[in-house]
Design a protein around this motif. Structure first.
Motif, mmCIF file in Angstrom:
data_model
loop_
_atom_site.group_PDB
_atom_site.id
_atom_site.type_symbol
_atom_site.label_atom_id
_atom_site.label_comp_id
_atom_site.label_asym_id
_atom_site.label_seq_id
_atom_site.Cartn_x
_atom_site.Cartn_y
_atom_site.Cartn_z
ATOM 1 N N VAL A 178 0.409 0.681 8.704
ATOM 2 C CA VAL A 178 1.495 1.138 9.576
ATOM 3 C C VAL A 178 1.225 2.555 10.063
ATOM 4 C CG1 VAL A 178 3.965 1.675 9.702
ATOM 5 C CG2 VAL A 178 3.195 -0.386 8.506
ATOM 6 N N HIS A 210 0.444 -6.688 7.540
ATOM 7 C CA HIS A 210 1.363 -7.491 6.744
ATOM 8 C C HIS A 210 0.830 -7.568 5.320
ATOM 9 C CE1 HIS A 210 3.583 -8.961 10.299
ATOM 10 N NE2 HIS A 210 2.386 -9.026 10.880
ATOM 11 N N TRP A 218 4.543 -1.577 3.440
ATOM 12 C CA TRP A 218 5.749 -2.025 4.130
ATOM 13 C C TRP A 218 5.622 -3.511 4.450
ATOM 14 C CZ3 TRP A 218 3.864 2.920 5.486
ATOM 15 C CH2 TRP A 218 4.765 3.977 5.338
ATOM 16 N N SER A 219 6.759 -4.175 4.538
ATOM 17 C CA SER A 219 6.795 -5.537 5.073
ATOM 18 C C SER A 219 7.140 -5.450 6.556
ATOM 19 C CB SER A 219 7.849 -6.372 4.333
ATOM 20 O OG SER A 219 7.498 -6.522 2.967
ATOM 21 N N ALA A 220 6.704 -6.417 7.321
ATOM 22 C CA ALA A 220 6.937 -6.387 8.767
ATOM 23 C C ALA A 220 7.394 -7.747 9.253
ATOM 24 C CB ALA A 220 5.673 -5.962 9.509
ATOM 25 N N GLN A 229 5.782 -5.292 21.735
ATOM 26 C CA GLN A 229 4.943 -4.255 21.133
ATOM 27 C C GLN A 229 3.748 -3.923 22.019
ATOM 28 O OE1 GLN A 229 4.412 -6.445 17.483
ATOM 29 N NE2 GLN A 229 5.738 -5.052 16.323
ATOM 30 N N PRO A 233 4.687 -1.650 14.212
ATOM 31 C CA PRO A 233 5.282 -2.914 13.782
ATOM 32 C C PRO A 233 6.746 -2.704 13.438
ATOM 33 C CG PRO A 233 3.710 -2.094 12.142
ATOM 34 C CD PRO A 233 3.722 -1.117 13.256
ATOM 35 N N PHE A 272 8.948 -2.807 10.840
ATOM 36 C CA PHE A 272 8.709 -2.854 9.404
ATOM 37 C C PHE A 272 9.931 -2.427 8.615
ATOM 38 C CE2 PHE A 272 7.634 1.420 10.806
ATOM 39 C CZ PHE A 272 8.192 2.228 9.821
#
Length: 377
Positions: free
Chosen positions: A154, A236, A273-275, A288, A300, A302
């Protein structure tokens, strides 16, 4: 308005029709909701009290840095405008802005001293995840190098802490090598913020800067997150998808300067991080991509953890990062990359770089619990 009065009248009539039982039911629901909120807040405070002090300190300094990173640019510009138009400090502020915009060239020459790379804050941020820098081969300090950082993640957190600071011992593991992490040139036009990142050795990611630093030799080096904003969209958890197949600019820069190449694989960078899912062709991906065309960067969508909870927020998760520095690909002399021979050399070294990066990934992925495969697109 008439419609608003009608709605309120209808609500009052409905409550009246419910009678005491209806009003009592609504009251009970309100009380239950309030008690639930209080209980959740109490649980959060109780959980926070159980957290060791050193972890609280780590969270505090990481939060301070991230807030400064994202909010300071938004606050500095209005502050400068206020100082110029509403205070007697306007000559100083105008002089500073003129100096940073037209006189100071340190963002393109890498001449600023790294006075902030050894600050104590980075030790706490290192321990938050934690992070480690893994050396697999010696790097000769009498050469210049182009370090390629993978994956982008990220915000390339591992690149900042492991290479722009001394928190994980880069200066001791690779003595004599001074690596400058490169970032967007626009960051160096923001007052005060630029002084912060210049004090960590960061420079702008232009071709001019690359050549200015590399031609010095004697360990002066650069680091590029090669996949850039495009690769960040594939960040991800559990995924190692690199935008590299057609990225040859960093190889051209190295060959033109006669600088050697060093692949770096950072295990855990995509876990912070999750996205939201954004496969090619999706509306999210389209948005994006359009953002990237307009602003030259994109991010992203996130989420991570919170300050007082572990489930949702914008703080990164406490997950380890191991940045493994591979064996250099030595380049012994500059090449004229405008000739057919030079272009063939670019293709040859680029293919070798990808092969070395794959080897680095496969050799070390089990050491850090990675089961996924490396995808290069």
């Amino acid at each position: 308005s008439g419609s608003g009065e009608a709605e309120r009248g209808g609500a009052e009539a409905e409550t009246a029709e419910r009678g005491p039982e209806g009003r009592s039911s609504l009251f009970k629901r309100a009380v239950q909701a309030t008690l639930f909120t209080v209980r959740a807040a109490s649980d959060g405070v109780s959980s926070a009290r159980k957290v060791p002090l050193k972890r609280r300190i780590q969270t505090f300094w990481l939060l301070t840095w991230l807030v400064g990173l994202f909010l300071l640019p938004l606050l500095v510009l209005p502050l400068c405008a206020f100082l110029i138009f509403a205070t007697p400090l306007s000559p100083l502020v105008i002089g500073y802005i003129t100096w940073l915009g037209f006189i100071d060239k340190s963002a393109r020459t890498g001449t600023r001293k790294r006075v902030l790379s050894g600050a104590f804050i980075w030790n706490h941020i290192r321990d938050y995840f934690p992070m480690a820098l893994v050396k697999t081969a010696d790097i000769e300090p009498n050469r210049s190098y182009v370090f390629g950082y993978h994956p982008h993640g990220v915000i390339s957190m591992g690149a900042v802490i492991n290479f722009a600071t001394f928190a994980t011992g880069f200066d001791k593991k690779f003595p004599g090598v001074n690596v400058h992490l490169l970032t967007l040139a626009s960051n160096f036009y923001i007052p005060l913020c630029r002084e912060w990142i210049l004090g960590m050795g960061l420079c702008d990611a232009s071709k001019e800067t690359c050549h200015n630093i590399l031609k010095k030799g004697k360990g002066e080096s650069i680091m590029l997150a090669v996949g850039g904003a495009e690769e960040s969209l594939d960040s991800h958890p559990g995924s190692y998808k690199l935008t590299l197949k057609e990225r040859k600019g960093f190889v051209r820069v190295a060959l033109k300067a006669g600088a050697s190449l060093v692949p770096v694989m950072s295990f855990g960078e995509t876990e912070l991080w999750s996205a939201l899912p954004n496969p090619d062709g999706s509306r999210i991906r389209y948005f994006q991509q359009e953002m990237k065309k307009l602003l030259k960067f994109t991010v992203p969508f996130f989420h991570g953890r919170g300050v007082f909870n572990y489930n949702f927020g914008l703080m990164p998760f406490r997950r380890p990062i191991h940045s493994v520095v591979g064996e250099p690909i030595y380049i012994d002399a500059p090449y004229d990359i405008s000739t057919d021979e030079g272009r063939d050399k670019v293709d040859e070294v680029h293919a070798l770089y990808i092969a070395r990066l794959k080897e680095l990934f496969e050799k070390h992925k089990k050491d850090y619990g990675i089961s996924s495969s490396l995808v290069i697109k």
